[in-house]
Scaffold this motif. Structure first.
Motif, mmCIF file in Angstrom:
data_model
loop_
_atom_site.group_PDB
_atom_site.id
_atom_site.type_symbol
_atom_site.label_atom_id
_atom_site.label_comp_id
_atom_site.label_asym_id
_atom_site.label_seq_id
_atom_site.Cartn_x
_atom_site.Cartn_y
_atom_site.Cartn_z
ATOM 1 N N ASP A 1 -22.439 65.628 -79.065
ATOM 2 C CA ASP A 1 -21.231 65.667 -78.233
ATOM 3 C C ASP A 1 -21.989 64.764 -76.714
ATOM 4 O O ASP A 1 -21.918 64.892 -75.703
ATOM 5 N N LEU A 2 -22.779 64.277 -76.603
ATOM 6 C CA LEU A 2 -23.737 63.439 -75.257
ATOM 7 C C LEU A 2 -22.444 62.424 -74.986
ATOM 8 O O LEU A 2 -22.305 61.171 -75.499
ATOM 9 N N THR A 3 -22.683 62.738 -73.688
ATOM 10 C CA THR A 3 -21.762 62.225 -72.902
ATOM 11 C C THR A 3 -22.589 61.842 -72.049
ATOM 12 O O THR A 3 -22.947 62.318 -71.359
ATOM 13 N N ILE A 4 -22.567 60.076 -71.650
ATOM 14 C CA ILE A 4 -23.408 59.428 -70.265
ATOM 15 C C ILE A 4 -22.694 59.146 -69.232
ATOM 16 O O ILE A 4 -21.745 57.859 -69.875
ATOM 17 N N GLY A 5 -22.714 58.909 -68.221
ATOM 18 C CA GLY A 5 -22.048 57.943 -67.121
ATOM 19 C C GLY A 5 -22.646 56.811 -66.724
ATOM 20 O O GLY A 5 -23.781 57.783 -65.846
ATOM 21 N N PHE A 6 -22.085 56.319 -65.605
ATOM 22 C CA PHE A 6 -22.186 55.822 -64.321
ATOM 23 C C PHE A 6 -20.792 56.428 -63.478
ATOM 24 O O PHE A 6 -20.559 56.721 -63.719
ATOM 25 N N PRO A 7 -21.379 56.323 -62.013
ATOM 26 C CA PRO A 7 -20.705 56.234 -61.842
ATOM 27 C C PRO A 7 -19.237 55.518 -61.056
ATOM 28 O O PRO A 7 -18.770 55.807 -61.027
ATOM 29 N N TYR A 8 -19.489 54.594 -62.303
ATOM 30 C CA TYR A 8 -17.580 53.360 -61.922
ATOM 31 C C TYR A 8 -17.613 54.527 -63.155
ATOM 32 O O TYR A 8 -16.244 53.315 -63.794
ATOM 33 N N GLY A 9 -18.587 54.374 -64.628
ATOM 34 C CA GLY A 9 -17.797 55.023 -65.569
ATOM 35 C C GLY A 9 -18.084 55.666 -66.808
ATOM 36 O O GLY A 9 -19.407 55.627 -66.385
ATOM 37 N N THR A 10 -17.762 55.744 -67.718
ATOM 38 C CA THR A 10 -18.277 56.384 -68.976
ATOM 39 C C THR A 10 -19.026 55.817 -70.043
ATOM 40 O O THR A 10 -18.317 54.490 -70.506
ATOM 41 N N VAL A 11 -20.118 55.753 -70.698
ATOM 42 C CA VAL A 11 -20.738 53.901 -70.803
ATOM 43 C C VAL A 11 -20.262 55.454 -72.631
ATOM 44 O O VAL A 11 -20.644 54.062 -73.732
ATOM 45 N N VAL A 12 -21.109 56.710 -72.670
ATOM 46 C CA VAL A 12 -21.250 56.887 -73.992
ATOM 47 C C VAL A 12 -20.321 58.158 -73.911
ATOM 48 O O VAL A 12 -20.460 58.991 -72.878
ATOM 49 N N HIS A 13 -19.715 57.936 -75.308
ATOM 50 C CA HIS A 13 -18.643 59.121 -75.122
ATOM 51 C C HIS A 13 -18.976 60.090 -76.104
ATOM 52 O O HIS A 13 -18.975 59.563 -77.365
ATOM 53 N N GLY A 14 -19.660 61.400 -76.087
ATOM 54 C CA GLY A 14 -19.546 61.954 -76.878
ATOM 55 C C GLY A 14 -20.076 61.607 -78.630
ATOM 56 O O GLY A 14 -19.971 62.038 -79.858
ATOM 57 N N VAL A 15 -21.607 61.345 -78.703
ATOM 58 C CA VAL A 15 -22.236 60.929 -79.482
ATOM 59 C C VAL A 15 -23.021 61.809 -80.228
ATOM 60 O O VAL A 15 -23.671 62.707 -79.002
ATOM 61 N N SER A 16 -22.827 61.975 -81.488
ATOM 62 C CA SER A 16 -23.632 63.366 -82.108
ATOM 63 C C SER A 16 -23.963 62.567 -83.020
ATOM 64 O O SER A 16 -23.808 61.684 -84.846
#
Lengths: 329, 311
Positions: free
Chosen positions: A10-25
């Motif tokens: 469930d890896l989620t990665i974001g920048f201040p402008y928004g999320t770029v990786v949404h819940g990757v498993s």
């Protein structure tokens, strides 16, 4: 079943402008090659950097776990990470020119890894580095130890990078587009080398690539990403025989190498219309705007990864036959 | 008569007092309506060959004829009428478009330079070309950065075609694009060829793309053509050991197919001064190869190879 060497949850990665990786498993098992595939902007490289906790400025892990060898790297302290990186978990990058230090001899850069992690002396580190250079196919290794990166061709620099990455016999090597900058004959040599080392050292490889040919020939399993999400994962044989996600199918159909006999005079290539930007700001499935199979329910919410069979998952309500569930929800 | 005839072309660069022969005696033809693929690895001279044919780089010797007229020796000023007939599409749709010009300006400039039409007529031609490459009409007033990579390549193609050339030299036109976009651009190039009766010289390192796109293929190694054949023959029956290595190195998107062992070792270096330039990497080289430089010779209909031990 063996416990995975790496479990990304469930890896989620974001920048201040928004999320770029949404819940990757996804999982990587000991000794296997797992390919992470997708086109530019799908989030595959930033996922790799997140596993190493080497995100660019501004990017942040917003949620999820990266369990490597029992340790959650997503939450680990910096000193713990330093002991893992370059020792049991290594990374090689696409561009070997910019990832080597241009003002240090290459041998010294390899030796440094072992001196840091294994605390061995200068002479021993030199000897081991020369052995490693021989292992990766650099001829006349003892003399070339003192050469600088610019003395090497692109393919040779990538071999030096690989020598550095495997110096401490890592359990997992993350290779981010390791051959994209190389010619096709050199690509074959470098991939062969990586695969030999994987077997010799018993390490697993997480191979990040956009090339489906590379996946088919070199990987055991594949995870396909699109717009920051996993859309399909499967062992390579069932994946190439019967890809389930419309994006995965579209990619295979669009590739000129897939149907070996195709020629422009006899067959038009299948296109995936639009571009990855088509989904910007949409609520539902990110592929829906380009998808030939979309139904009204696709626009409601991003589909969840659903098991189709053993080790074969797809995030598509049409392919998984869960469209009625989505409607009920 | 061929649209393009190149004979014994040489291009040399001088770098730090050393002369590098990037194109070393290349001969080729492109007929009207034909697509000729030129494949080779980086540093083999394929891009220099393309630029020399367009006279963006000056040849050292040899002949370049467009519909029979010699252009290899013409002064730059005398080249303008020929430039209209040959245009180029570049690899990098980011670097080859001026970011400060609107798409309309980018496309109109070649028309202005060649003194074609009045303002209204040029405008009509620009809009027609945008429609042909699949861009919306409102694209004209926008700037390159507002477009995706695939759309920018469409702009690059429109700019090359707005002068209605007969020959288009495409230098790695899809290499910088994602797979799903590559298919869009290749289909577009096929359609434009049919509609406008174009000929292509298609330069690429990607054998799968060349296989799909070319009628005839030439394989280049260190400045020389080492094999040429029609697309079916080259893939079914490659004769030069370099062609064979190149073809077997392409990973096939089919996991049930066994990997071909890589027989060729080493990397593209500088050419040996005697004999065959491929011999240091060649798995089948014999003594003769280090003495005698093989020349291109016929081994079948339209099939030529430069090797002492073909097959």
């Amino acid at each position: 079943m063996t416990y995975p060497l790496l479990r990304v949850e469930d890896l989620t990665i974001g920048f201040p402008y928004g999320t770029v990786v949404h819940g990757v498993s996804f999982d990587v098992h000991p000794g296997e090659t797992m390919a992470l595939v997708g086109e530019s902007g799908c989030g595959k490289s930033i996922t790799a950097f997140a596993l190493m906790r080497l995100l660019p400025p501004g990017a942040r892990i917003q949620g999820g776990h990266v369990i490597f060898d029992g340790v959650d790297l997503a939450a680990a302290a910096p000193h713990a990470l330093r002991d893992i990186r370059g020792r049991s978990l290594s990374l090689i990058l696409q561009e070997p020119m910019t990832s080597l230090n241009p003002v240090l001899p290459i041998g010294m850069q390899i030796a440094e890894v072992m001196r840091r992690h294994e605390g061995i002396g200068k002479a021993a580190a030199r000897r081991r580095s020369v052995e490693l250079l021989e292992l990766v196919g650099v001829t006349d290794a003892d003399r070339r130890y003192d050469d600088f990166p610019h003395h090497f061709s692109g393919g040779m620099r990538q071999r030096v990078m690989i020598a550095m990455a495997v110096a401490c016999k890592p359990r997992l090597l993350i290779a981010d587009e390791p051959t994209t900058a190389l010619d096709v004959t050199i690509q074959a040599q470098v991939l062969e080398l990586l695969d030999d080392l994987r077997r010799q050292l018993g390490m697993a490889v997480l191979l990040i690539t956009h090339d489906l040919g590379v996946v088919a020939q070199w990987a055991d399993r594949v995870t396909v990403m699109y717009a920051g999400r996993v859309v399909e994962q499967a062992p390579v044989r069932p994946f190439f025989a019967t890809p389930q996600h419309p994006y995965a199918r579209g990619l295979l159909d669009a590739s000129v190498g897939h149907d070996g006999e195709a020629h422009y005079t006899t067959r038009r290539l299948n296109e995936i219309p639009g571009s990855i930007a088509s989904a910007a700001g949409e609520a539902g499935c990110p592929f829906a705007p380009r998808c030939p199979d979309r139904i009204a329910a696709c626009r409601r919410a991003p589909p969840v990864l659903t098991a189709l069979g053993p080790d074969h998952n797809v995030a598509c309500i049409v392919a998984a036959g869960t469209d009625h569930v989505a409607v009920d929800r | 008569m061929s649209l393009l005839t190149v004979e014994n072309l040489h291009t040399r660069y001088v770098s730090r007092g050393r002369t590098v022969t990037a194109v070393d005696g290349v001969s080729l033809t492109v007929a009207g309506g034909e697509t000729v693929g030129l494949v080779g690895e980086s540093g083999c001279g394929k891009s220099t060959l393309g630029k020399t044919i367009l006279r963006l780089v000056d040849p050292a010797e040899g002949s370049i004829r467009i519909a029979g007229e010699e252009i290899a020796t013409l002064r730059q000023a005398a080249l303008a009428p020929f430039r209209r007939r040959m245009q180029m599409v570049f690899q990098d749709p980011y670097g080859s478009l001026n970011p400060r010009q609107t798409v309309a300006t980018l496309l109109e400039t070649p028309l202005k330079v060649h003194g074609i039409g009045g303002r209204a007529e040029r405008r009509a031609q620009v809009l027609d070309m945008l429609a042909r490459v699949g861009l919306p009409g409102d694209a004209a007033e926008r700037y390159p950065h507002e477009f995706s990579g695939g759309q920018r390549q469409r702009i690059g193609i429109a700019r090359a075609l707005v002068l209605k050339p007969q020959l288009v030299i495409c230098d790695e036109p899809v290499s910088a694009l994602d797979l799903s976009i590559q298919a869009q651009i290749l289909n577009l190039l096929v359609g434009l060829k049919r509609d406008l009766g174009l000929s292509y010289l298609f330069i690429s390192h990607d054998l799968s793309v060349v296989r799909y796109f070319a009628d005839r293929v030439m394989v280049m190694y260190l400045g020389r053509i080492v094999e040429s054949a029609d697309h079916v023959t080259l893939w079914r029956n490659p004769q030069h050991p370099y062609s064979r290595a190149l073809l077997s190195a392409v990973p096939v998107a089919d996991p049930t197919r066994a990997r071909a062992p890589m027989t060729m070792r080493g990397e593209l270096g500088s050419a040996p001064t005697t004999g065959c330039r491929f011999r240091s990497r060649c798995p089948v080289a014999i003594d003769r190869c280090s003495v005698e430089d093989p020349v291109l010779r016929d081994v079948g209909a339209q099939h030529r190879v430069a090797c002492h031990r073909p097959g």
